[in-house]
Enzyme design. Structure first.
Site, PDB file in Angstrom:
ATOM      1  N   ASP A 239       0.868  -1.183   0.000  1.00 32.69           N
ATOM      2  CA  ASP A 239       0.000   0.000   0.000  1.00 32.69           C
ATOM      3  C   ASP A 239       0.902   1.228   0.000  1.00 32.69           C
ATOM      4  O   ASP A 239       1.669   1.443   0.937  1.00 32.69           O
ATOM      5  CB  ASP A 239      -0.891  -0.021   1.245  1.00 32.69           C
ATOM      6  CG  ASP A 239      -1.834   1.176   1.327  1.00 32.69           C
ATOM      7  OD1 ASP A 239      -1.824   2.014   0.413  1.00 32.69           O
ATOM      8  OD2 ASP A 239      -2.576   1.261   2.321  1.00 32.69           O
ATOM      9  N   ASP A 245       4.365  11.211   2.344  1.00 25.88           N
ATOM     10  CA  ASP A 245       4.338  11.961   3.606  1.00 25.88           C
ATOM     11  C   ASP A 245       5.416  11.457   4.568  1.00 25.88           C
ATOM     12  O   ASP A 245       6.038  12.237   5.286  1.00 25.88           O
ATOM     13  CB  ASP A 245       2.959  11.853   4.255  1.00 25.88           C
ATOM     14  CG  ASP A 245       1.872  12.485   3.407  1.00 25.88           C
ATOM     15  OD1 ASP A 245       2.189  13.440   2.669  1.00 25.88           O
ATOM     16  OD2 ASP A 245       0.728  12.020   3.478  1.00 25.88           O
TER      17      ASP A 245
END
Length: 300
Positions: A239, A245
């Site tokens: 994933d 981030d």
């Protein structure tokens, strides 16, 4: 101290066999909720990297707010700058396929109320980390405030917003993925046939540093003095949500410690790769001890 000014969301994540086309319905195999938002993700990544972090943002006065900030509280991030809004807590609707690819819709909610008058006083030497999921007027004002305070600014250009080009160059460091940078290349009229040439043109014109992330291919970095490539850790992603981030949070922490840009990007690349090995943006962010045990050279 790292000051993150940005979005706080609750992610609603469904696993699907394939990403749907317009008008198509596909079956899902799992559903989870988790804290998200690019600002909150980057704040948590910096905290797990080892930084002291202060978060500036907004959430709604609703049941989503506590879930959205649960991991931030556990990480002992300073949340005194997070306001309660009459708007609902921001949400992200995320579909993830078996290869780790995803499509995302973000509903800003309270994030749209993070306005310039909510900005904190910044201090010399602090590092200010920004993204594009809050009003761009706030991002622009934050960059100006950081420069006036002699703080260091890092602007992550996600999601792409063409109107941000008029202040992009005010950041000390810009982090863009390859698609975002290619779009900004056109808006800023950067010259050069390939990406490296356009990055070199950017730093020549604006005398700041730009980092372009390439997913599984690593990252390209251009400063007014040098250009270099940094490879990615070779993995089979589960994933990819939150990997960018994680990269930004770890990059910010390393730079705040005075690490060289190359060292900071190498560490950020490892952290971003490890974040792809489990599901969810915030739950998958690795801790410093996990990143320290991995080398790009040996790939493990």
């Amino acid at each position: 101290m790292i000051v993150v000014i940005g979005s706080i969301n609750l992610d609603l994540v469904a696993s699907v066999e394939s990403l749907p086309c317009p008008g198509e319905t596909v079956p899902g195999s799992a559903f989870v909720t988790a804290g998200g938002g690019k600002g909150a993700n980057q704040a948590l990544a910096a905290a797990r990297a080892g930084a002291q972090v202060r978060m500036i943002g907004a959430v709604g006065n609703d049941s989503f707010a506590s879930d959205a900030m649960r991991l931030l509280k556990e990480a002992e991030i300073d949340l005194s700058g997070v306001r309660k809004s009459t708007e609902p807590t921001g949400t992200a609707l995320i579909l993830v396929d078996p290869r780790g690819e995803n499509i995302i819709t973000v509903v800003p909610g309270a994030n749209a109320t993070v306005v310039p008058d909510a900005l904190p006083d910044l201090r010399q030497g602090e590092l200010v980390l920004l993204q594009h999921e809050i009003p761009l007027s706030t991002v622009k004002a934050s960059l100006k405030a950081a420069r006036q305070a002699k703080a260091i600014s890092i602007l992550n250009t996600a999601p792409f917003r063409a109107e941000a080009a008029n202040f992009l160059t005010e950041a000390d460091y810009v982090v863009a993925n390859e698609t975002e940078f290619d779009h900004y290349s056109g808006v800023l009229q950067l010259s050069g046939g390939d990406r490296a040439s356009r990055m070199t043109d950017y730093v020549r014109k604006y005398q700041s540093t730009i980092i372009v992330t390439l997913g599984g291919e690593g990252a390209l970095c251009a400063t007014p003095e040098t250009f270099f490539e940094c490879p990615a850790l070779k993995i089979e992603p589960i994933d990819t949500v939150g990997a960018g981030d994680t990269f930004c949070g770890y990059l910010a922490h390393s730079l705040s410690l005075g690490a060289s840009l190359e060292t900071a990007v190498q560490r950020a690349n490892v952290a971003a790769a490890l974040a792809c090995l489990s599901r969810g943006a915030q739950p998958s962010i690795p801790y410093a001890k996990d990143v320290a045990g991995v080398s790009l050279a040996n790939g493990r």
